[in-house]
Design a protein around this motif. Sequence first.
Motif, PDB file in Angstrom:
ATOM      1  N   VAL A 185     -71.367  -2.090  81.305  1.00 49.03           N
ATOM      2  CA  VAL A 185     -69.814  -2.437  80.833  1.00 49.03           C
ATOM      3  C   VAL A 185     -70.010  -3.450  79.660  1.00 49.03           C
ATOM      4  CG1 VAL A 185     -67.927  -3.893  81.659  1.00 49.03           C
ATOM      5  CG2 VAL A 185     -69.352  -2.478  83.229  1.00 49.03           C
ATOM      6  N   ASP A 186     -69.563  -3.062  78.589  1.00 52.32           N
ATOM      7  CA  ASP A 186     -69.354  -3.675  77.263  1.00 52.32           C
ATOM      8  C   ASP A 186     -68.057  -4.450  77.415  1.00 52.32           C
ATOM      9  OD1 ASP A 186     -69.515  -4.573  74.779  1.00 52.32           O
ATOM     10  OD2 ASP A 186     -69.282  -2.544  73.926  1.00 52.32           O
ATOM     11  N   MET A 187     -68.066  -5.725  77.090  1.00 52.77           N
ATOM     12  CA  MET A 187     -66.880  -6.561  77.322  1.00 52.77           C
ATOM     13  C   MET A 187     -66.551  -6.814  75.864  1.00 52.77           C
ATOM     14  SD  MET A 187     -65.739  -7.227  80.298  1.00 52.77           S
ATOM     15  CE  MET A 187     -64.707  -8.700  79.932  1.00 52.77           C
ATOM     16  N   GLY A 188     -65.025  -6.616  75.538  1.00 53.99           N
ATOM     17  CA  GLY A 188     -64.819  -6.838  74.206  1.00 53.99           C
ATOM     18  C   GLY A 188     -65.475  -5.723  73.285  1.00 53.99           C
ATOM     19  N   ALA A 189     -65.248  -4.541  73.640  1.00 54.04           N
ATOM     20  CA  ALA A 189     -66.089  -3.305  73.129  1.00 54.04           C
ATOM     21  C   ALA A 189     -65.929  -3.123  71.609  1.00 54.04           C
ATOM     22  CB  ALA A 189     -65.832  -2.093  74.127  1.00 54.04           C
ATOM     23  N   LEU A 241     -71.185  -0.593  70.205  1.00 53.16           N
ATOM     24  CA  LEU A 241     -72.592  -0.901  71.126  1.00 53.16           C
ATOM     25  C   LEU A 241     -72.553   0.150  72.110  1.00 53.16           C
ATOM     26  CD1 LEU A 241     -75.078  -2.656  71.930  1.00 53.16           C
ATOM     27  CD2 LEU A 241     -73.301  -4.008  73.252  1.00 53.16           C
ATOM     28  N   LEU A 242     -71.686   0.621  72.602  1.00 54.66           N
ATOM     29  CA  LEU A 242     -71.812   1.718  73.952  1.00 54.66           C
ATOM     30  C   LEU A 242     -72.332   2.905  73.347  1.00 54.66           C
ATOM     31  CD1 LEU A 242     -68.519   1.230  75.925  1.00 54.66           C
ATOM     32  CD2 LEU A 242     -70.992   1.567  76.919  1.00 54.66           C
ATOM     33  N   ALA A 264     -70.592   4.320  82.029  1.00 54.82           N
ATOM     34  CA  ALA A 264     -70.258   3.482  80.803  1.00 54.82           C
ATOM     35  C   ALA A 264     -68.723   2.888  80.825  1.00 54.82           C
ATOM     36  CB  ALA A 264     -70.770   4.051  79.509  1.00 54.82           C
ATOM     37  N   TYR A 265     -68.412   1.731  80.843  1.00 59.38           N
ATOM     38  CA  TYR A 265     -67.384   1.252  80.478  1.00 59.38           C
ATOM     39  C   TYR A 265     -66.932   0.300  79.476  1.00 59.38           C
ATOM     40  CZ  TYR A 265     -67.207   2.115  85.619  1.00 59.38           C
ATOM     41  OH  TYR A 265     -67.412   2.942  86.837  1.00 59.38           O
ATOM     42  N   ASN A 269     -71.036  -9.147  73.839  1.00 62.93           N
ATOM     43  CA  ASN A 269     -71.656  -9.254  72.621  1.00 62.93           C
ATOM     44  C   ASN A 269     -70.745 -10.049  71.586  1.00 62.93           C
ATOM     45  OD1 ASN A 269     -73.783  -9.559  70.569  1.00 62.93           O
ATOM     46  ND2 ASN A 269     -72.386  -8.109  69.451  1.00 62.93           N
ATOM     47  N   GLU A 270     -70.497 -11.371  71.302  1.00 61.82           N
ATOM     48  CA  GLU A 270     -69.194 -11.891  70.527  1.00 61.82           C
ATOM     49  C   GLU A 270     -67.998 -11.670  71.334  1.00 61.82           C
ATOM     50  OE1 GLU A 270     -69.891 -12.525  66.514  1.00 61.82           O
ATOM     51  OE2 GLU A 270     -71.869 -11.561  66.601  1.00 61.82           O
ATOM     52  N   TRP A 271     -67.780 -11.879  72.537  1.00 65.38           N
ATOM     53  CA  TRP A 271     -66.617 -11.872  73.235  1.00 65.38           C
ATOM     54  C   TRP A 271     -66.116 -13.321  73.409  1.00 65.38           C
ATOM     55  CZ3 TRP A 271     -66.018 -12.411  78.991  1.00 65.38           C
ATOM     56  CH2 TRP A 271     -64.755 -12.251  79.205  1.00 65.38           C
ATOM     57  N   LEU A 272     -66.731 -14.097  74.095  1.00 66.46           N
ATOM     58  CA  LEU A 272     -66.258 -15.328  74.550  1.00 66.46           C
ATOM     59  C   LEU A 272     -65.815 -16.277  73.207  1.00 66.46           C
ATOM     60  CD1 LEU A 272     -68.798 -16.303  77.302  1.00 66.46           C
ATOM     61  CD2 LEU A 272     -66.483 -15.719  77.333  1.00 66.46           C
ATOM     62  N   ASP A 273     -66.398 -15.960  72.079  1.00 65.32           N
ATOM     63  CA  ASP A 273     -65.980 -16.785  70.962  1.00 65.32           C
ATOM     64  C   ASP A 273     -64.431 -16.483  70.651  1.00 65.32           C
ATOM     65  OD1 ASP A 273     -66.451 -15.273  67.842  1.00 65.32           O
ATOM     66  OD2 ASP A 273     -67.365 -14.287  69.829  1.00 65.32           O
ATOM     67  N   ASN A 274     -64.088 -15.261  70.877  1.00 59.69           N
ATOM     68  CA  ASN A 274     -62.567 -14.844  70.585  1.00 59.69           C
ATOM     69  C   ASN A 274     -61.669 -14.958  71.903  1.00 59.69           C
ATOM     70  OD1 ASN A 274     -64.141 -12.733  68.500  1.00 59.69           O
ATOM     71  ND2 ASN A 274     -62.590 -14.336  67.825  1.00 59.69           N
ATOM     72  N   VAL A 275     -62.061 -15.780  72.916  1.00 59.08           N
ATOM     73  CA  VAL A 275     -61.074 -16.047  73.802  1.00 59.08           C
ATOM     74  C   VAL A 275     -60.595 -17.365  73.489  1.00 59.08           C
ATOM     75  CG1 VAL A 275     -60.892 -17.073  76.400  1.00 59.08           C
ATOM     76  CG2 VAL A 275     -62.510 -15.241  75.745  1.00 59.08           C
ATOM     77  N   PRO A 276     -59.264 -17.345  73.199  1.00 58.49           N
ATOM     78  CA  PRO A 276     -58.589 -18.537  72.618  1.00 58.49           C
ATOM     79  C   PRO A 276     -58.668 -19.716  73.637  1.00 58.49           C
ATOM     80  CG  PRO A 276     -57.045 -16.479  72.392  1.00 58.49           C
ATOM     81  CD  PRO A 276     -58.297 -16.375  73.214  1.00 58.49           C
TER      82      PRO A 276
END
Length: 353
Positions: A83-87, A92-93, A108-109, A141-148
Amino acid sequence: MGGAGAEASRAGCGAPGSGDEPRGWRAAAEEALYGDGGFYLRPEGPAGHFRTSVHASPLFAGAVARLLTEVAAGLGPGPVDFVDMGAGRGELLTGVLAALPADFPVRAYAVERAARPAGLDERIDWRASMPRGVRGLLFANEWLDNVPVEVAEVDPDGVVRLVRVRPDGTETLGEPVSGADAAWLARWWPLTEPGTRAEIGRPRDAAWAAAVSSLEAGLAVAVDYAHVRGARPPFGTLSGFRDGREVAPVPDGSCDITAHVALDACALPGAELVSQREALGRLGVSGGRPPLSLASSDPAAYVRALARAGEAAELTSRSGLGTFTWLLQPATPGAPPQTPTRSPTHPPVTGVG
């Protein structure tokens, strides 16, 4: 997908948006990034504005593929989930699928708010929400930094207040921070000196906990610019990025709005925090130069190996991408983390090839 943070001028990341009422940074960034015409929904995607480890070298996707095979080995026979969060746009996938053995049984998600890109590998299940019952590897990968998140600042009287922002980036101080936000600051990022600032990471903690809860078995990994308690930046890290440059964070949809992540606050029981340099080293990515003897025996192979070594050095640089932090979180709280280990069946990915 995130950015780094020198203090930037509060001017110059696009034209002012409509309306002029100040509001909290969390709501402003949510609309600017993900609302109608938001930055992350634009056709060019994040790669049109900044470069992540995924874009720096295919070695990164290869290392993630290797980690996936190690997690799969610990789960036993049967299909494994990735699972690729904030794909983003599926970069990456796509790289991970290309690096896996042809017969590797993977589901693959891609979890992403933007629309599915044209021509994406048909094996990728593109969705706006997390799948449940995941057995395998969840990678953010670099997902959480864009959670407002909200931003707080200490006023001249020592009161910690929420920062409010207008569409043109002009800031004012609002009401005192209270309730759960105040409790989070007291525990994870105490503020005392006038003028000091913090990003209140509570929404990121919740987002990460929700992602981990989707795992039935396996490992969740978050990779980001990060800091830990005891070494927080005194003025926060809120910043903007556009066209490859750091710019002022203005919530009008014309630039990325990002801030480093308090990954120690996100971590659940059993987690481990390591630098990207260490994590990739465990997976065999090394910037070591190929032996000079290869230049004589096979000059073309030496040139290819040298190029790969340069890419690995960029991914693991102590002054660049190597300083990213990996949060390694096992599916079962309290269990020892399923961290990447170098296996005899997976030789180091160095410049030699």
